[in-house]
Every structure is written in structure tokens, then in C-alpha cells.
Design a protein around this motif. Sequence first.
Motif, short mmCIF file in Angstrom:
data_model
loop_
_atom_site.label_atom_id
_atom_site.label_comp_id
_atom_site.label_asym_id
_atom_site.label_seq_id
_atom_site.Cartn_x
_atom_site.Cartn_y
_atom_site.Cartn_z
N ARG A 214 -17.08 8.42 -3.84
CA ARG A 214 -16.14 7.69 -4.49
C ARG A 214 -14.72 7.92 -4.37
O ARG A 214 -13.95 7.21 -4.29
N LEU A 215 -14.57 9.50 -4.03
CA LEU A 215 -13.06 9.67 -3.72
C LEU A 215 -12.73 9.01 -2.31
O LEU A 215 -11.38 8.89 -1.79
N SER A 216 -13.64 8.89 -1.41
CA SER A 216 -13.32 8.21 0.02
C SER A 216 -13.07 6.79 -0.21
O SER A 216 -12.65 6.26 0.88
N GLU A 217 -13.60 6.12 -1.06
CA GLU A 217 -13.36 4.62 -1.12
C GLU A 217 -11.80 4.43 -1.40
O GLU A 217 -11.09 4.92 -2.20
N PRO A 218 -11.40 3.39 -0.62
CA PRO A 218 -10.03 2.99 -0.83
C PRO A 218 -9.65 2.27 -2.21
O PRO A 218 -10.52 1.63 -2.62
N ILE A 219 -8.68 2.54 -2.54
CA ILE A 219 -8.23 1.81 -3.87
C ILE A 219 -7.93 0.45 -3.72
O ILE A 219 -8.46 -0.26 -4.63
N LEU A 220 -7.25 0.00 -2.64
CA LEU A 220 -6.97 -1.54 -2.47
C LEU A 220 -7.79 -1.76 -1.12
O LEU A 220 -7.94 -0.84 -0.19
N PRO A 221 -8.19 -2.83 -1.07
CA PRO A 221 -8.55 -3.37 0.44
C PRO A 221 -7.57 -3.16 1.58
O PRO A 221 -6.41 -3.17 1.27
N LYS A 222 -8.01 -2.65 2.69
CA LYS A 222 -6.93 -2.40 3.77
C LYS A 222 -6.13 -3.32 4.03
O LYS A 222 -4.81 -3.23 4.00
N GLU A 223 -6.43 -4.71 3.88
CA GLU A 223 -5.51 -5.93 4.47
C GLU A 223 -4.70 -5.92 3.29
O GLU A 223 -3.17 -6.01 3.54
N THR A 224 -5.23 -5.83 1.98
CA THR A 224 -3.97 -6.02 0.77
C THR A 224 -3.18 -4.92 0.79
O THR A 224 -2.04 -5.15 0.52
N TYR A 225 -3.59 -3.76 0.91
CA TYR A 225 -2.67 -2.66 0.75
C TYR A 225 -1.62 -2.46 1.93
O TYR A 225 -0.37 -2.36 1.55
N GLU A 226 -2.07 -2.71 2.99
CA GLU A 226 -1.06 -2.77 4.34
C GLU A 226 0.14 -3.69 4.06
O GLU A 226 1.26 -3.65 4.36
N ALA A 227 -0.40 -5.11 3.61
CA ALA A 227 0.35 -6.17 3.38
C ALA A 227 1.49 -5.79 2.20
O ALA A 227 2.71 -5.96 2.46
N MET A 228 0.96 -5.23 1.21
CA MET A 228 1.77 -4.77 -0.10
C MET A 228 2.65 -3.86 0.62
O MET A 228 4.14 -3.63 0.08
N ALA A 229 2.35 -2.78 1.32
CA ALA A 229 3.26 -1.80 1.98
C ALA A 229 4.22 -2.15 2.77
O ALA A 229 5.58 -2.04 2.57
N ASP A 230 4.01 -3.11 3.82
CA ASP A 230 4.85 -4.04 4.47
C ASP A 230 5.88 -4.52 3.73
O ASP A 230 6.95 -4.55 3.87
#
Length: 564
Positions: A214-230
Motif C-alpha cells: 500500500r505504501l508503494s501505491e501512488p497517491i495520484l495517477p502518474k498523468e494527474t500528478y505530473e500535470a499538476m506539478a507542471d
Amino acid sequence: MNVLLINGSPKGDASNSMRLASAFLDGMRDAMPDIGLRTMAVSTADISPCKGCFACWSKTPGECCMHDDMTGVLKSEKWADVTIWSFPLYYFGVPGPLKTLIDRQLPTMLPFMVERSDGVGNGAHPSRFDRSNKRNVLISTCGFYTSKGNYDAVTGMFDHICGRSNYETVFCGQGELFRVRELRGKTDPYLIVVRQAGREFAAAGAIGAETRGRLSEPILPKETYEAMADASWGIDKDVAAGKAEQSGQGGKARASAPQALAFTRQMALLYNPKSYSGTLRVIEMDYTDIGEVYQISLTEQEATVVEGRAATATTVIKTPFELWQRIARGEIEGSQALGQGLYTVEGDFSLMLHWDSVFGTGDGSSDSATVRKSSRPAARPPLMLASLLPLTVFWACVPIDATLGSMVVLGVCALEPLLLHRHELTVYDDISMAMASLLALAMLAGVGNLWAQPASYLLFGAMWAASCATSVPFTAYYVKALYGGDKALGNPLFMSCNRILTLAWAAVFALNAVVAQVLASTPAHAYSGLVVSGLSLLMGLFTKWFQGFYPAWVAAGRPSPLKG
């Protein structure tokens, strides 16, 4: 158990990694309440870089020639059974000040060369003291969407220091999310898992496989997180790369998007396509204090943001940008701000009622303390049925057969607490059962034939009306669970709506009393229950309509007849 927590973040207490370390410690305390704890912050410590003079090996064995805060750190390491290293990932390694602290570990080693038995590197130096019962935990966050493949340098170093796999790790990607209060609905559940990891480590000496998964699961999906970060940088990718087209104003490329645009884009990236209603919805964000307008189009696949009024909006939110940021950070409840008239909503108001499911942020109120297991399951929310059932049975059965109907009422009142034992019972439920029981006993005693039926409506209506003089009106007790639980009680819009409905129902029960009294001496007496049931049905239809009409009316900036 003695624990040393080393905060290796240059941000000190503001560290994202420290939020995870604190949750891990809370879990350890769940398993071992008497833990001894020492903490040290590298950012405020006076620790000079190692000089490489090797005086600690020859001239003053085991003691550094520099006398600074490192002396206390080494003493605490000997004292501790567990050392927790908390730090962010800096350029694929540990932050510089923490590396300085690690370099200063040399006095704890002997100068002699020995062979390693764990296959790490070639050669090593033995420890000056017994480390066989010492354990280490690395807790770290990084800015990538996942920690996988980004901690090679860190684990390589600690393999040399502690021995391969001779330490536990909690490495978390998307670490910057933990500083965003708007996303606590996403990050707090992860902290709950971290707390569980701490509990398992303290109890069994290791983190369980299920928890580690469970700790290894991403908090947000990759696409969502990277778009938010950008989007969070407010800088256009093409502009940053020098690829943007030149604008017509002085030939200069637009260097950055407004803060409000970046904020709105981040909000749109949290859109949950599963909430798609079947038709296109367009939310217009009119930030009244800065004169910016953006539209968010919600489709079956995604949410897109455009500047200006490009389409006809289905929901228009007129709000100061500063206020909307405060709502997103959890500093003020959105429904409470709406009830106070701090912003307005026009058009389709149903979107506001399901905002958290549409944008999937949750309410951000999770507390890691909720992971503590209770010896008994939590009670379910109260049911209005519990209050209505005893007297409803009285009204339906007694007019048909006073004796049999009264016995049925007493049976219902006796069984109701057992049938609804999993639900929270309110004081109104108790009063309702008491009233129905007393009225049924009066009928069985032969003294209530003329007055019991109308009196039941008057008493029940009086209870509803009297509740409006208290802090929580009758209906609010039963519907608050649908609007966020107890926090709904602080929402003026929610409270005023429920006061109006409660008073309206009290008036209907008073009218029912008049109808029952009029029919009591007529051949239609046996059908009085059906007549008043019809009136209640009409009131039920009104209630359903009013629950949608009233919030939208007030949200549009129109006056409320009552204030919560």
C-alpha cells in the motif's frame, strides 16, 4: 524502546518527510506507548564538515577533534535502539547538511580493514560498539510520481553503513502533495498507512508485506500528478523551452500564466470522470477580486480549462480568488462561506452538493488517529424512521382497532431499539417512543378514545417546533450525515433550511390534529389515518422540492428568511 529521530530536511519542521516520520512514530507509540524519544534537526545543528584528519582514529580514538553538536548526536545514536532518518531526496541523494552528519560518523568506526559478509562493496571498517540490536528506518519523500528507481544512491550508501537490507524504508513519491492543504483528502489516507507501518515495525520489527504494498501505491495517477506539478509553476512548457510563438504585443512571449489560472488548472486535474452526468457541464469561475474568469468543461473523459467566457456556463461561481484558495486549503468550509454570502452560485446547484465526488478531493478532515482499532464498531448515523415509526404505527393502526392497534404500537416501541441497535439513537427517538407508548397505554385503559389521536399529532408537532429553539433543529439531526456530518451544523445555509422544514412539518402535524379531531365523531373516523397520511405525503413532496430550491435560492445571493 529508545528512538532517535534525525530530521535531515533543510526545511526543518516544515518538511514533508517529517509528516511521514511523525505518522510512523505515532504508529510506534500505538504499539509501545512508553517509547523514549529524542529528536534533532540537522538544519539548526552546528555540525562542521569532516576534515579528514583521522584524529578520531589515532590521536583521540573514538572522539572527534571538533567539538560541536555532533558530539551529542553520537551519544544519542548509542542511546537509541532505533534511529529514524527523515529527509527529502535531493538530486537523487540526501541533503548536503545530512551528508555532513553522516560523514562525521567516522569516530564510531575502527580503522582496521575487514571483509564484508553481505556482498556489499569490497572491504569495511568494524564498529567500535555493538550494533547488533540497533535498527534503522529511512523515511523520505521525493518530487517524482514514484520513488521506484530514484533512491539507488541512498540505498547504496546505507547498504554500506547498515548492511544490505538491514534497515527499513518508507520512500514516498509525490512528496510535495503533503504541503498542499487542499489535497489532505488524498494525502491523509496515505499517512494512515504510514502509521500502520510504524505500528507493525514496533510490534514485529518489520513492515508487513500488505502495508508495504500500500505504501508503494501512488497517491495520484502518474498523468494527474505530473500535470499538476507542471501547472504549479505557472510557466508554460513551450515558453520555458524557448519554443513559444511570439505574441503580437511587442514581440514578447507570455512568460507565465496568472496564479489563478494555474490554480484552476490544478483543480480541474482532480476531476473524476466517473462523476460524469451524461451531459456537458461548464463551471465558470469568476474571481471577482482580480477580474479573472475561467471555465472548466467537464466531459466524459476529462476536465479542460479555458480563459474567458468561451461557452454558456451551466454553473457560475462568483467568488474572490483569495476566498476560494482559503476554502481549498481547508481554512473555511465552502458551504459555510456560501451560507454567509461570501460567494454566490448561479445555475445548476446540484454540482455544489456533490463537489467532492466530482473533483475527488475529499473533505480533508482525515486524522491518522482514526486508524486506532476500536473494541466496538462505530454507530451508524441516526435514522428519522426511528422517530417516525412509533407514532406512524399509532396513527395507522389505532383508528382501525384501538386495542389491537395499541398492542402493536407497544410491540414496535419494545423492538425498535433492538432492530436499530447499530444506529445512533437521538433524544427525539426516545421521546417519540415514550409518547407512543403512553398514548397506547391510555387507549388500552379506555381513557384516550376521544383525545389520544389528535393529541398525538399536537405532541409530535410540538416536539418538532420546540427543537427549532435549540442549536440543532429536528431534521438536521437526521440529514447531517449526507452533508459531511457534524461539520454541516456549522453551515448557516444547512441550518436555516432545516429550521424552515422543521417548522413546516410542525405546522402539518398541527393541521393533522385538527383533521383527526374533526373526523373523530364522524363515520370517517377509521380513515383519519389515511387522510393525514395524504397530507404528510404532500409535505414530503414539498420537502424534496424545497431541499433543492432553497440552497440554490440563497446561493444566488437572494435573502434567506431565517439564519442558522
